[in-house]
Design an enzyme around this catalytic site. Structure first.
Site, mmCIF file in Angstrom:
data_model
loop_
_atom_site.group_PDB
_atom_site.id
_atom_site.type_symbol
_atom_site.label_atom_id
_atom_site.label_comp_id
_atom_site.label_asym_id
_atom_site.label_seq_id
_atom_site.Cartn_x
_atom_site.Cartn_y
_atom_site.Cartn_z
ATOM 1 N N GLY A 148 124.642 28.394 50.400
ATOM 2 C CA GLY A 148 125.850 29.083 50.805
ATOM 3 C C GLY A 148 126.772 28.136 51.549
ATOM 4 O O GLY A 148 126.355 27.075 52.028
ATOM 5 N N CYS A 149 128.041 28.512 51.658
ATOM 6 C CA CYS A 149 129.029 27.645 52.308
ATOM 7 C C CYS A 149 128.765 27.509 53.804
ATOM 8 O O CYS A 149 128.709 26.389 54.341
ATOM 9 C CB CYS A 149 130.441 28.153 52.041
ATOM 10 S SG CYS A 149 130.663 29.926 52.338
ATOM 11 N N TYR A 150 128.595 28.623 54.498
ATOM 12 C CA TYR A 150 128.293 28.547 55.931
ATOM 13 C C TYR A 150 126.973 27.810 56.196
ATOM 14 O O TYR A 150 126.912 26.937 57.080
ATOM 15 C CB TYR A 150 128.219 29.952 56.537
ATOM 16 C CG TYR A 150 129.530 30.666 56.716
ATOM 17 C CD1 TYR A 150 130.539 30.141 57.522
ATOM 18 C CD2 TYR A 150 129.756 31.900 56.104
ATOM 19 C CE1 TYR A 150 131.737 30.822 57.701
ATOM 20 C CE2 TYR A 150 130.949 32.585 56.279
ATOM 21 C CZ TYR A 150 131.939 32.043 57.079
ATOM 22 O OH TYR A 150 133.123 32.723 57.264
#
EC number: 1.2.1.38
Length: 345
Positions: A148-150
């Site tokens: 995921g990006c986070y």
């Protein structure tokens, strides 16, 4: 040339894959699927790709995905795991940009994503696609779960500190901001211009599905108990992510030694820039690139270390990272097709 298929080519991560792969020196784009846009030339939907991508979207059942060497899934959660077994049986490698193969904990996946996992047997061999922390596993993998990006920013920002054992791992804080493209291209009131523009808000404060992913991976870096307080925010920009990470130091370590931990960990990484101590990285310094920038701070020379991390959520936070994984899986130069200079202004 590597024959590449993309399932779900009409969303933001899908078009970002198209942009990156269209100029990749070792790739031949072979199939791009969209049931709704079946027959529509890609360049008609995305004029930025005119002269670069001459394919048309095709319905999934028409696309000859089993004739590809690798298939990217830029789709909602649940799609990749439904199709991965057939593709793997045909010798096709799979890279999923959704969450189907990120979490090893099936119960956590089903709790946070609200769907049953249809092929848990594949989780054991799926490699987590954070290259800088899992390079060897990705090289050997048939299937990769793109992070995921986070979680990308949180893991890369905290890893050197956890591995060195210099912070209290049980009380980590992540204050993260993302541009609106992180919510995807679907029509949704919260991301309408009149709602998201000139506005700034937190969301998922009581719990966010990127928390279990991040915790699962951070726990592999230390024997200590790991606790994470993560609060994401939506900011009125299209691209970009800024994560401010806080940790309490438990060892007597000076600022130069802290900086050295990060420079040693990432000094040879082509897509991580460890900036001078006390710097303030900006999201625009990574726009449309696969770069991630990190800077350290120590307020009042106290016992708190602050790590600032910026990236483009659609590139290093999604599609660029997926291409980086593909390069490793096929024995290519890791940087192939990814050496784009960030766009300014």
């Amino acid at each position: 040339m590597i024959k590449v298929g993309i399932v779900g080519g009409t969303g933001y991560t899908g078009v970002e894959l198209l942009r990156l792969l269209a100029t990749h020196p070792e790739v031949k784009l072979t199939a791009i699927t969209s049931r709704k846009e079946d027959g529509l030339p890609v360049a008609d939907m995305f004029p930025s790709l005119r002269g670069r991508v001459d394919l048309a979207f095709s319905a999934p059942e028409k696309a000859k995905l089993t004739e590809c060497d690798v298939v990217f899934f830029a789709t909602p959660h649940g799609v990749a795991m439904a199709q991965a077994p057939e593709l793997l049986a045909a010798g096709v490698k799979v890279i999923d940009l959704a969450a189907d193969f990120r979490l090893q904990d099936i119960a956590a996946f089903e709790k946070w994503y609200k769907i049953p996992h249809s092929c848990p047997e594949l989780l054991k061999e799926a490699a987590y696609g954070l290259v800088e922390l899992n390079r060897d596993a990705i090289r050997k993998a048939r299937i990769v779960g793109n992070p995921g990006c986070y979680p990308t920013t949180m893991q890369l920002g905290l890893a050197p500190l956890l591995q060195a054992g210099v912070i209290d791992a049980s009380h980590l804080i992540a204050d993260c901001k993302s541009g609106v493209s992180g919510a995807g291209r679907k029509a949704e009131v919260a991301t309408l211009f009149s709602e998201a523009g000139d506005n700034f808000k937190a969301y998922g404060v009581s719990g966010h599905r990127h928390s279990p992913e991040t915790l699962e991976r951070l726990r592999l870096l230390t024997k200590d108990k790991v606790g994470l307080l993560f609060t994401p925010h939506l900011v009125p920009m299209i691209r970009g992510m800024h994560s401010t990470l806080y940790a309490r130091l438990t060892k007597d370590i000076d600022n130069a030694a802290l900086q050295a931990l990060f420079e040693k960990a990432y000094g040879n990484e082509p897509f991580i820039d460890v900036m001078p101590f006390g710097s303030h990285p900006e999201t625009r310094s990574t726009r449309a690139s696969n770069m991630l920038r990190i800077a350290l701070h120590r307020p009042d020379d106290g016992d708190t270390v602050v790590v600032l991390v910026v990236q483009d959520n659609l590139v290093k936070g999604a599609s660029g990272q997926a291409v980086q994984c593909m390069n490793l899986m096929f024995g290519l130069d890791e940087t192939a097709g990814l050496m784009h200079i960030p766009v300014l202004p």
